[in-house]
Enzyme design. Structure first.
Site, PDB file in Angstrom:
ATOM      1  N   HIS A 158      14.560  42.449  90.159  1.00 51.43           N
ATOM      2  CA  HIS A 158      14.526  41.017  89.838  1.00 51.43           C
ATOM      3  C   HIS A 158      15.535  40.627  88.760  1.00 51.43           C
ATOM      4  O   HIS A 158      15.397  39.580  88.127  1.00 51.43           O
ATOM      5  CB  HIS A 158      13.109  40.600  89.414  1.00 51.43           C
TER       6      HIS A 158
ATOM      7  N   THR B 192       1.397  45.986  88.068  1.00 54.48           N
ATOM      8  CA  THR B 192       1.859  44.839  88.861  1.00 54.48           C
ATOM      9  C   THR B 192       0.690  44.280  89.676  1.00 54.48           C
ATOM     10  O   THR B 192      -0.134  45.042  90.194  1.00 54.48           O
ATOM     11  CB  THR B 192       3.079  45.180  89.741  1.00 54.48           C
TER      12      THR B 192
ATOM     13  N   LEU C 250      -4.537  47.451  85.041  1.00 53.56           N
ATOM     14  CA  LEU C 250      -5.670  47.029  84.221  1.00 53.56           C
ATOM     15  C   LEU C 250      -6.855  46.583  85.071  1.00 53.56           C
ATOM     16  O   LEU C 250      -8.000  46.651  84.649  1.00 53.56           O
ATOM     17  CB  LEU C 250      -5.222  45.877  83.310  1.00 53.56           C
TER      18      LEU C 250
ATOM     19  N   ALA D 284      -1.946  50.842  80.819  1.00 55.25           N
ATOM     20  CA  ALA D 284      -0.818  51.717  81.164  1.00 55.25           C
ATOM     21  C   ALA D 284      -0.480  52.657  80.003  1.00 55.25           C
ATOM     22  O   ALA D 284      -0.143  53.824  80.224  1.00 55.25           O
ATOM     23  CB  ALA D 284       0.403  50.865  81.529  1.00 55.25           C
TER      24      ALA D 284
HETATM   25  P1  OAD Z   1       1.880  39.862  86.976  1.00 53.24           P
HETATM   26  O1  OAD Z   1       1.708  39.109  85.700  1.00 53.24           O
HETATM   27  O2  OAD Z   1       1.662  39.147  88.259  1.00 53.24           O
HETATM   28  O3  OAD Z   1       0.866  41.098  86.978  1.00 53.24           O
HETATM   29  C1  OAD Z   1       0.756  41.980  85.898  1.00 53.24           C
HETATM   30  C2  OAD Z   1      -0.341  42.986  86.210  1.00 53.24           C
HETATM   31  O4  OAD Z   1      -0.397  43.907  85.126  1.00 53.24           O
HETATM   32  C3  OAD Z   1      -1.735  42.381  86.360  1.00 53.24           C
HETATM   33  O5  OAD Z   1      -2.355  42.898  87.543  1.00 53.24           O
HETATM   34  C4  OAD Z   1      -2.474  42.841  85.109  1.00 53.24           C
HETATM   35  O6  OAD Z   1      -3.843  43.104  85.348  1.00 53.24           O
HETATM   36  C5  OAD Z   1      -1.748  44.134  84.797  1.00 53.24           C
HETATM   37  N1  OAD Z   1      -1.776  44.497  83.379  1.00 53.24           N
HETATM   38  C6  OAD Z   1      -1.807  43.698  82.275  1.00 53.24           C
HETATM   39  N2  OAD Z   1      -1.804  44.410  81.151  1.00 53.24           N
HETATM   40  C7  OAD Z   1      -1.780  45.724  81.521  1.00 53.24           C
HETATM   41  C8  OAD Z   1      -1.772  46.966  80.809  1.00 53.24           C
HETATM   42  N3  OAD Z   1      -1.800  46.997  79.492  1.00 53.24           N
HETATM   43  N4  OAD Z   1      -1.753  48.104  81.529  1.00 53.24           N
HETATM   44  C9  OAD Z   1      -1.738  48.070  82.891  1.00 53.24           C
HETATM   45  N5  OAD Z   1      -1.734  46.947  83.607  1.00 53.24           N
HETATM   46  C10 OAD Z   1      -1.758  45.784  82.943  1.00 53.24           C
HETATM   47  O7  OAD Z   1       3.315  40.559  86.911  1.00 53.24           O
HETATM   48  P2  OAD Z   1       4.173  41.237  88.082  1.00 53.24           P
HETATM   49  O8  OAD Z   1       3.292  41.867  89.102  1.00 53.24           O
HETATM   50  O9  OAD Z   1       5.213  42.068  87.432  1.00 53.24           O
HETATM   51  O10 OAD Z   1       9.247  37.655  89.412  1.00 53.24           O
HETATM   52  O11 OAD Z   1       4.852  39.967  88.708  1.00 53.24           O
HETATM   53  C11 OAD Z   1       5.765  40.145  89.762  1.00 53.24           C
HETATM   54  C12 OAD Z   1       6.847  39.125  89.712  1.00 53.24           C
HETATM   55  O12 OAD Z   1       6.295  37.821  89.669  1.00 53.24           O
HETATM   56  C13 OAD Z   1       7.706  39.180  88.470  1.00 53.24           C
HETATM   57  O13 OAD Z   1       8.729  40.144  88.529  1.00 53.24           O
HETATM   58  C14 OAD Z   1       8.263  37.818  88.401  1.00 53.24           C
HETATM   59  C15 OAD Z   1       7.009  37.044  88.699  1.00 53.24           C
HETATM   60  O14 OAD Z   1       7.155  35.781  89.138  1.00 53.24           O
HETATM   61  C16 OAD Z   1      10.327  36.898  89.161  1.00 53.24           C
HETATM   62  O15 OAD Z   1      10.558  36.384  88.072  1.00 53.24           O
HETATM   63  C17 OAD Z   1      11.215  36.773  90.328  1.00 53.24           C
END
Ligand code: OAD
Length: 236
Positions: A109, A177, A203, A220
């Site tokens: 990204h 993610t 999480l 994580a």
């Molecule tokens: P999200 O914010 O959608 O998801 C983050 C995930 O991490 C969630 O499922 C949380 O439960 C988990 N989480 C939070 N804290 C954590 C921790 N300490 N340990 C483990 N897990 C934890 O973020 P992404 O999946 O990265 O795209 O989002 C995908 C894409 O959507 C991003 O790259 C971005 C966004 O729109 C673009 O900007 C194109």
């Protein structure tokens, strides 16, 4: 784990959360106070370039205040010691994997520390703000550089390399993610269909949790180092 040689690791915002980076889909559904469609689409940039530039300037500036956490460092350790191939594909635009010591990271990204000039199509490593309309170091055009970030509706980067690595993967691991954004959200199904083992560390169960053979639920910063130690112990 004797049958595992090639490892494909997909990471998302959750791996950087313990470093102080806001995830996208917080409880209020907003990203640092904004709706995603107001700051992360080409339409938003056309409508209000100053807002979008200022938003990403703030994210870029924040990189100077944050540090890799135990999860980034553990993956770098695995990267250094694993005898097979290991690829980290991240949806994150921060540079914490690299600063944590990882060797091979693909930013599907884009990256905050990269600027893309719409006049000459060149990319430049960029640490400063873009909202002031600086000149492109490549072609000299002023005010033409945008964040080198893949916005909704745009094609993710490095897809050929990612597909090739997925084909070869013996183990697919997804970390931090939500599984809400394609194509990354579909990689687990591809990997599994092609015979890879699958593990998620998150999480909470992600949207694609059912597709994983194993889910480890927790932070994580704790679970990734534990998993890495297991993998390295299996080599001894
Ligand atoms: P999200 O914010 O959608 O998801 C983050 C995930 O991490 C969630 O499922 C949380 O439960 C988990 N989480 C939070 N804290 C954590 C921790 N300490 N340990 C483990 N897990 C934890 O973020 P992404 O999946 O990265 O795209 O989002 C995908 C894409 O959507 C991003 O790259 C971005 C966004 O729109 C673009 O900007 C194109």
């Amino acid at each position: 784990m004797h049958d595992i040689r090639n490892i494909f690791i997909l990471t998302g915002a959750g791996i950087s959360a313990e470093s102080g980076v806001a995830t996208f889909r917080g409880p209020d559904g907003r990203w640092e106070g904004h709706r995603v469609e107001d700051v992360a689409t080409p339409e938003a940039f056309r409508r209000d370039p100053a807002l979008v530039q200022t938003f990403y300037d703030a994210r870029r500036a924040k990189l100077r205040e944050i540090e890799p956490n135990a999860a980034h460092r553990a993956l770098a350790r695995l990267n250094a010691q694993w005898p097979g191939e290991l690829l980290i594909v991240t949806q994150n635009v921060d540079d914490l994997h690299e600063r944590g010591g990882a060797r091979r990271v693909l930013h599907m990204h884009g990256e905050l520390r990269s600027a893309w000039c719409l006049a000459c199509d060149g990319r430049t490593r960029w640490e400063e703000e873009l909202s002031s309309g600086p000149a492109c170091p490549g072609c000299g055009a002023a005010g033409e550089m945008r964040p080198d970030i893949v916005w909704f509706g745009e094609m993710p980067y490095r897809m050929d390399e990612i597909d090739a690595a997925l084909m070869k993967a013996d183990l697919f691991v997804s970390i931090g993610t939500s599984g809400a954004v394609y194509p990354a959200a579909g990689y687990v199904q591809t990997a599994r269909y092609l015979g890879a083992r699958t593990l998620e560390i998150n999480l909470e169960p992600s949207q694609g949790s059912l597709f994983f053979e194993e889910s480890r639920i927790g932070r994580a910063g704790e679970l990734v180092p534990e998993w890495v130690e297991e993998m390295l112990a299996g080599l001894r």
